[in-house]
Design an enzyme around this catalytic site. Structure first.
Site, PDB file in Angstrom:
ATOM      1  CE1 TYR A 245      10.173  -9.008  -2.438  1.00 27.37           C
ATOM      2  CE2 TYR A 245       8.865  -9.082  -4.271  1.00 27.37           C
ATOM      3  CZ  TYR A 245      10.064  -9.550  -3.590  1.00 27.37           C
ATOM      4  OH  TYR A 245      10.875 -10.165  -4.293  1.00 27.37           O
ATOM      5  CD  GLU A 246       3.177  -2.788  -5.522  1.00 25.89           C
ATOM      6  OE1 GLU A 246       3.852  -1.762  -6.076  1.00 25.89           O
ATOM      7  OE2 GLU A 246       2.491  -3.279  -6.300  1.00 25.89           O
ATOM      8  CB  SER A 247       2.091  -6.817  -0.570  1.00 25.67           C
ATOM      9  OG  SER A 247       3.577  -7.596  -0.212  1.00 25.67           O
ATOM     10  N   GLY A 248       3.549  -4.270   1.620  1.00 26.68           N
ATOM     11  CA  GLY A 248       3.724  -4.179   2.883  1.00 26.68           C
ATOM     12  C   GLY A 248       4.766  -4.941   3.569  1.00 26.68           C
TER      13      GLY A 248
END
Lengths: 276, 258
Positions: B51-54
């Site tokens: 997920y793009e939150s890392g």
């Protein structure tokens, strides 16, 4: 050098009308308490920078604090629209809001460039899309080695960065764990900073050698604000209030309902759950 | 007797089937997240979800409401900063599949999630691109999942937020983009794939009970159907049970978070 202040004094000292302000925290550790204090102090004409405006910027925009918004995704995650942001963009309520819109990759790179003291960020992106036609700050640069044309955006250099972190130690070093987003970059890219923390401890104690720490000499004002990220969350302290994010949709949809909620829950709230 | 699948459940299940255990998948929120986790809990246990939150290789027990819920970080192999996520992992070419949704799509699978009407005077201001503009060009291939409707599947997009096949053959190549782009659009009624010659989306499979007429009515351009049009295999009892259980766990977990 870091100094411990009340939340009220920290915001009063660091945030001025007309400032370029970056309040970061990628879903996690969003500095809600600090944002509410800015609203209570009636700051105006702010340029607000944030990758994901989230509810906190919906509130600042709806309360008339912002002149311009720089962002890359302006929704209520998993729920829908940010109605106050939409009302400002679509109907200029409570007044006109200028926008500068990017992609996440551009914003992340721009923060990193700011922290690295570079004038702009370079990356491979924005291909075949419309955004460069409406944002003159999206340009290109040619690689001097390969000739490849790459996207370029200006570095983010805020007047002040505001973040929420887990802990500060006695000297004012700041610890962030969990989803760390772009908070470190935001603080290092900014002239001044406000950090709210869940708690102040004497010493961080045992931790990973790679824990994300902002040394005290990189930080401006620190305020101890337990639950200062609510309704977002603080890793190891409390969970994201997903049901509040869902409830916000109805609160923010209507101007009067929104203003009444803000009056009751922010304007009348005690500014100082403070202490240092 | 298991209650039959709703069109939305069929969409999620068909989307999940497109994923392999060896995939490294960049997950968008909403329908893509449900599909990716269903795949992980059924036929693709080895899939790496990012997920793009890392959060890298995350295994959430319930579906996150946002891309950065604590559940994702708690169950991830590792969590990196957002600049690192976009620079090393996405731009670095480490992701095999990007999973996107959108408000509007055109016949070449370009997506709009930015604005309806003029940009400066929008009729509807949508959230914007987020990670999508770069996900669309850096992932090995793109799957898109969207419910059909003539306001969503449109003849002409008012704004291109992320690149699909541009204006047809050669568009991506002209821009120097080397990845495959959208290879599959999974809807609540059918599956579409770009025609190998024209790159135009073509219906390759109808979900059980869906008719050509319903699919045509939900699309704003004259939709083509592949010659070897097939029927999507109906959901298995296991797929439905796992998906419903996941949604039920999610509903209970989120209700308790105030």
């Amino acid at each position: 050098m870091a100094s411990f202040l009340s939340l009220r004094d920290a915001i009063a000292n660091e945030v001025r009308d007309g400032d370029v302000v970056a309040m970061e925290g990628f879903t996690h550790l969003i500095p809600f308490a600090a944002g509410h204090e800015i609203i209570r102090q009636g700051r105006r004409d702010l340029t607000l920078i944030r990758m994901t405006p989230d509810i906190i910027y919906d509130q600042l925009i709806g309360m008339g604090c912002a002149r311009k918004l720089v962002f890359s995704w302006g929704g209520n995650p998993g729920v829908g629209s940010l109605h106050r942001m939409r009302d400002a963009v679509e109907n200029h309520w409570p007044h006109r809001l200028d926008i500068e819109e990017h992609s996440h990759a551009a914003m992340a790179n721009a923060y990193e460039a700011g922290a690295a003291n570079l004038p702009f960020a370079v990356f491979r992106g924005y291909k075949g899309v419309t955004l460069p036609e409406v944002n003159p700050n999206i340009r290109s640069v040619t690689c001097p080695f390969t000739g490849e044309v790459l996207a370029a955006v200006p570095a983010v250099r805020p007047d002040v960065a505001i973040i929420h972190a887990l802990k500060a130690d006695a000297r004012g070093n700041v610890l962030i764990e969990g989803i760390t987003g772009v908070q470190k970059e935001a603080v290092l890219a900014s002239r001044r900073s406000v950090v709210t923390v869940e708690e102040r401890v004497e010493d961080f104690g045992p931790r990973s050698a790679n824990a994300v720490i902002l040394p005290h000499w990189t930080v401006g004002s620190i305020a101890v604000v337990p639950r200062g990220a609510y309704p977002s969350y603080a890793h190891g302290y409390y969970k994201r209030a997903n049901s509040f994010y869902q409830a916000w949709d109805a609160i923010a949809r209507d101007r009067e309902t929104f203003l009444a909620w803000m009056d009751e829950n922010v304007m009348k709230a005690d500014a100082g759950r403070e202490v240092a | 007797m298991v209650k039959p699948a709703t069109p939305t459940e069929m969409m999620t299940i068909a989307a999940a089937r497109a994923l392999k255990s060896s995939d490294v998948c960049f997950v968008g929120i909403g329908a893509p997240s449900a599909a990716c986790n269903l795949a992980r809990l059924t036929h693709a246990p080895g899939i790496t979800l990012i997920y793009e939150s890392g959060t890298i290789d995350t295994r959430p027990d319930v579906l996150p409401l946002s891309i950065g819920d604590g559940e994702l970080c708690d169950t991830a192999l590792t969590t990196v900063s957002v600049p690192e996520m976009f620079r090393y992992w996405l731009q670095g070419g480490r992701i095999t599949v990007g999973f996107l949704g959108g408000a509007q799509i055109d016949r070449f699978a370009n997506l709009n999630t930015t604005v309806v009407g003029a940009y400066d005077q929008p009729k509807v201001r949508l959230p914007g691109g987020g990670g999508a503009p770069e996900i669309a060009i850096h992932c090995g291939e793109i799957f898109i999942t969207m419910a059909m409707g003539s306001r969503a599947f449109v003849d002409k997009l008012p704004f291109i937020t992320s690149l699909g096949h541009g204006t047809g053959p050669g568009s991506r190549e002209k821009l120097g983009v080397k990845t495959r782009g959208p290879t599959r659009v999974i809807t609540d009624l059918c599956v579409m794939e770009p025609d190998p010659e024209t790159r135009e989306l073509t219906v390759t499979s109808l979900h059980p009970g869906a008719t050509r007429e319903a699919v045509e009515a939900g699309c704003g351009w004259t939709l083509r159907f592949a010659e070897g049009l097939s029927e999507t295999a109906p959901p298995t009892d296991e797929e439905l049970a796992v998906l419903r259980d996941l949604h039920e766990r999610t509903r209970r977990a989120h209700a308790g978070e105030a």
